[in-house]
Write a protein that holds these residues in place. Structure first.
Motif, PDB file in Angstrom:
ATOM      1  N   VAL A 146       0.824  -1.220   0.000  1.00 63.99           N
ATOM      2  CA  VAL A 146       0.000   0.000   0.000  1.00 63.99           C
ATOM      3  C   VAL A 146       0.854   1.264   0.000  1.00 63.99           C
ATOM      4  O   VAL A 146       0.775   2.081  -0.933  1.00 63.99           O
ATOM      5  CB  VAL A 146      -0.965  -0.001   1.209  1.00 63.99           C
ATOM      6  CG1 VAL A 146      -1.821   1.261   1.204  1.00 63.99           C
ATOM      7  CG2 VAL A 146      -1.853  -1.246   1.181  1.00 63.99           C
ATOM      8  N   TRP A 147       1.677   1.455   1.047  1.00 65.97           N
ATOM      9  CA  TRP A 147       2.333   2.756   1.232  1.00 65.97           C
ATOM     10  C   TRP A 147       3.413   3.019   0.185  1.00 65.97           C
ATOM     11  O   TRP A 147       3.528   4.128  -0.327  1.00 65.97           O
ATOM     12  CB  TRP A 147       2.921   2.836   2.650  1.00 65.97           C
ATOM     13  CG  TRP A 147       1.847   2.737   3.692  1.00 65.97           C
ATOM     14  CD1 TRP A 147       0.588   3.254   3.611  1.00 65.97           C
ATOM     15  CD2 TRP A 147       1.928   2.057   4.931  1.00 65.97           C
ATOM     16  NE1 TRP A 147      -0.133   2.961   4.727  1.00 65.97           N
ATOM     17  CE2 TRP A 147       0.660   2.222   5.583  1.00 65.97           C
ATOM     18  CE3 TRP A 147       2.908   1.335   5.585  1.00 65.97           C
ATOM     19  CZ2 TRP A 147       0.382   1.689   6.825  1.00 65.97           C
ATOM     20  CZ3 TRP A 147       2.641   0.802   6.830  1.00 65.97           C
ATOM     21  CH2 TRP A 147       1.398   0.972   7.441  1.00 65.97           C
ATOM     22  N   ARG A 148       4.213   2.029  -0.126  1.00 66.70           N
ATOM     23  CA  ARG A 148       5.254   2.241  -1.135  1.00 66.70           C
ATOM     24  C   ARG A 148       4.648   2.480  -2.521  1.00 66.70           C
ATOM     25  O   ARG A 148       5.096   3.406  -3.236  1.00 66.70           O
ATOM     26  CB  ARG A 148       6.208   1.056  -1.141  1.00 66.70           C
ATOM     27  CG  ARG A 148       7.373   1.224  -2.100  1.00 66.70           C
ATOM     28  CD  ARG A 148       8.364   0.084  -1.972  1.00 66.70           C
ATOM     29  NE  ARG A 148       9.338   0.117  -3.035  1.00 66.70           N
ATOM     30  CZ  ARG A 148      10.418   0.890  -3.056  1.00 66.70           C
ATOM     31  NH1 ARG A 148      10.645   1.699  -2.031  1.00 66.70           N
ATOM     32  NH2 ARG A 148      11.260   0.854  -4.061  1.00 66.70           N
ATOM     33  N   PRO A 149       3.653   1.716  -2.963  1.00 70.02           N
ATOM     34  CA  PRO A 149       3.028   2.056  -4.255  1.00 70.02           C
ATOM     35  C   PRO A 149       2.404   3.448  -4.280  1.00 70.02           C
ATOM     36  O   PRO A 149       2.461   4.141  -5.302  1.00 70.02           O
ATOM     37  CB  PRO A 149       1.963   0.965  -4.429  1.00 70.02           C
ATOM     38  CG  PRO A 149       2.496  -0.190  -3.653  1.00 70.02           C
ATOM     39  CD  PRO A 149       3.174   0.413  -2.462  1.00 70.02           C
ATOM     40  N   LEU A 150       1.809   3.851  -3.150  1.00 67.01           N
ATOM     41  CA  LEU A 150       1.246   5.205  -3.104  1.00 67.01           C
ATOM     42  C   LEU A 150       2.346   6.262  -3.224  1.00 67.01           C
ATOM     43  O   LEU A 150       2.154   7.285  -3.893  1.00 67.01           O
ATOM     44  CB  LEU A 150       0.476   5.407  -1.795  1.00 67.01           C
ATOM     45  CG  LEU A 150      -0.902   4.731  -1.696  1.00 67.01           C
ATOM     46  CD1 LEU A 150      -1.478   4.921  -0.298  1.00 67.01           C
ATOM     47  CD2 LEU A 150      -1.862   5.291  -2.751  1.00 67.01           C
ATOM     48  N   ALA A 151       3.493   6.011  -2.577  1.00 64.05           N
ATOM     49  CA  ALA A 151       4.583   6.981  -2.639  1.00 64.05           C
ATOM     50  C   ALA A 151       5.149   7.100  -4.044  1.00 64.05           C
ATOM     51  O   ALA A 151       5.507   8.200  -4.491  1.00 64.05           O
ATOM     52  CB  ALA A 151       5.678   6.575  -1.651  1.00 64.05           C
ATOM     53  N   PHE A 152       5.245   5.984  -4.758  1.00 65.21           N
ATOM     54  CA  PHE A 152       5.804   6.002  -6.117  1.00 65.21           C
ATOM     55  C   PHE A 152       4.717   6.105  -7.191  1.00 65.21           C
ATOM     56  O   PHE A 152       5.001   5.943  -8.378  1.00 65.21           O
ATOM     57  CB  PHE A 152       6.635   4.744  -6.354  1.00 65.21           C
ATOM     58  CG  PHE A 152       7.956   4.761  -5.641  1.00 65.21           C
ATOM     59  CD1 PHE A 152       9.028   5.492  -6.147  1.00 65.21           C
ATOM     60  CD2 PHE A 152       8.127   4.070  -4.451  1.00 65.21           C
ATOM     61  CE1 PHE A 152      10.249   5.513  -5.494  1.00 65.21           C
ATOM     62  CE2 PHE A 152       9.345   4.089  -3.791  1.00 65.21           C
ATOM     63  CZ  PHE A 152      10.417   4.815  -4.300  1.00 65.21           C
ATOM     64  N   GLN A 153       3.451   6.338  -6.753  1.00 64.20           N
ATOM     65  CA  GLN A 153       2.328   6.510  -7.677  1.00 64.20           C
ATOM     66  C   GLN A 153       2.131   5.286  -8.562  1.00 64.20           C
ATOM     67  O   GLN A 153       1.879   5.379  -9.762  1.00 64.20           O
ATOM     68  CB  GLN A 153       2.524   7.771  -8.538  1.00 64.20           C
ATOM     69  CG  GLN A 153       2.575   9.055  -7.734  1.00 64.20           C
ATOM     70  CD  GLN A 153       2.759  10.290  -8.601  1.00 64.20           C
ATOM     71  OE1 GLN A 153       2.990  10.184  -9.810  1.00 64.20           O
ATOM     72  NE2 GLN A 153       2.669  11.457  -7.976  1.00 64.20           N
TER      73      GLN A 153
END
Length: 426
Positions: A146-153
């Motif tokens: 969740v958080w890493r994909p959100l950070a890298f869009q």
């Protein structure tokens, strides 16, 4: 006009120079040069103040600043050696999210170690560590999905039941937990060692200061003892010479000798206490010497009730309250005499009350140890076994002391209660 003489050029230049010197443009330069040291001093003081404030801030937040420095250094080295890192807001956010599970594992383990290890609460620590390991697993899974994909869009893949049962995630979580917990444990013992070192250093410093203070106190005590002993011997000489000339004078000198002898040699036992009868006799001597000073014009009412034999008290406590009354009280008012009441009940409870009307004129100086010191001595000698109350009214001042005194096995017969009058007044 024809007869006028021309001044030489050199003379004209000197005169012009003199006139120019009188018009003091140089005064501005002198003023500026005079202000330079003052400005430099102010600048130096401001710089020193800023340096001191910065040092105090660093000293106060040194642990937080140290952690921040280590993390910045670590992330900086990772960014320099990473091929995929790009210096941008998105890259910095992604880097912070990437190391979020490591930071969570390290600081969470630190919290548990510092909370439970000092008190040796091992059972609570084990249970908390098990729950914390599950928390590390959850943080790692959500960081990856969740958080890493959100950070890298990128596309978010929400965890499923299959994700939470995958061995790879549990294996990575276990490795992360063990590694960071080991680092946390090392950090914990490093902090504890530093803390014990500082405490040992502080203890040694306090011990040295206490020894230094003890030596200074012994030296001051030795210096203070020289003159009183000399005065005591001199008073004995005066007493011998006054016999046959004035009964009142010789009696006053003898009473003063007794007061000084008791103050210097109060015959304290191993617990630092003296016979209560000796303390009462000292009170009587102080009252007596004050009556002699004022030609028996003082209005004093001293009431004594109860049995004093076999009781002991720390010395020079009651006299402090008596001296305070002599210092601030109205001494010659028959309607409002100085009232000293000492009573001991069957349970060895001592009640001592001093009441006086306040004096409106000048007050006598007192050389007692003071009420503040008396409070500290009572708190140290009779913890939870005494009560000291002060009533400071507009015209009257009252001190009431109550102490639970311990009884001794063998009562002393050095001074009898019968020798102390039930009422001492004039």
């Amino acid at each position: 006009m024809a007869n006028s003489q021309k001044l030489p050029i050199s003379t004209s230049i000197k005169s012009a120079g003199k006139s120019a010197g009188d018009f003091r443009f140089s005064g501005f330069g002198n003023t500026f040069r005079n202000k330079l040291p003052h400005l430099a001093g102010r600048l130096s003081s401001l710089t020193a103040s800023l340096e001191m404030a910065l040092w105090q801030y660093i000293k106060k937040h040194r642990v937080v600043l140290a952690h921040l420095g280590v993390w910045l250094g670590f992330l900086g080295m990772w960014a320099l050696t990473s091929v995929s890192f790009k210096l941008s807001a998105l890259g910095l956010l992604g880097m912070c999210v990437t190391f979020l599970p490591a930071a969570f594992a390290f600081y969470g383990s630190n919290f548990l170690l510092f909370r439970y290890l000092p008190g040796q609460q091992y059972r609570k620590l084990i249970l908390a560590e098990v729950l914390f390991f599950v928390g590390c697993f959850v943080v790692l899974v959500f960081t990856i999905h969740v958080w890493r994909p959100l950070a890298f869009q990128d596309e978010v893949m929400w965890p499923t039941l299959r994700t939470f049962t995958a061995w790879a995630y549990w294996r990575d979580s276990l490795w992360l937990y063990v590694l960071l917990s080991a680092l946390s444990l090392g950090y914990y013992y490093l902090r504890q060692t530093g803390k014990k070192t500082r405490e040992l250093k502080l203890t040694l410093q306090q011990k040295l200061e206490a020894e230094k203070g003890k030596l200074e106190a012994e030296y001051a005590f030795l210096r203070a003892q020289i003159n009183p002993h000399f005065l005591h011997n001199t008073l004995n000489f005066f007493y011998a010479k006054s016999l046959g000339h004035s009964d009142e004078l010789s009696d006053g000198i003898l009473t003063l000798c007794d007061i000084m002898r008791y103050s210097l040699e109060s015959d304290e036992d191993q617990n630092g206490t003296v016979l209560l009868t000796k303390e009462v006799e000292h009170l009587r001597n102080v009252i007596k010497i004050n009556q002699l000073r004022f030609s028996h014009r003082l209005q004093i009412d001293f009431q004594l009730r109860g049995e004093l034999h076999g009781l002991r008290i720390i010395p020079l406590v009651l006299i402090t309250m008596v001296e305070n009354a002599f210092k601030h009280g109205e001494l010659t008012n028959a309607a409002h005499p100085l009232r000293f009441t000492l009573e001991v009940d069957a349970q060895n409870q001592l009640f001592f009350t001093v009441a006086n009307k306040k004096r409106s004129g000048p007050k006598e100086t007192s050389h007692g140890i003071g009420l503040d010191n008396t409070r500290k001595r009572l708190a140290a000698a009779y913890p939870n076994r005494h009560l000291l109350e002060v009533q400071d009214q507009e015209d009257f001042y009252t001190i009431a002391l109550q102490i639970q005194l311990p009884a001794v096995a063998q009562p002393s017969t050095n001074v009898h209660v019968s020798a102390v009058p039930a009422a001492f007044s004039n």
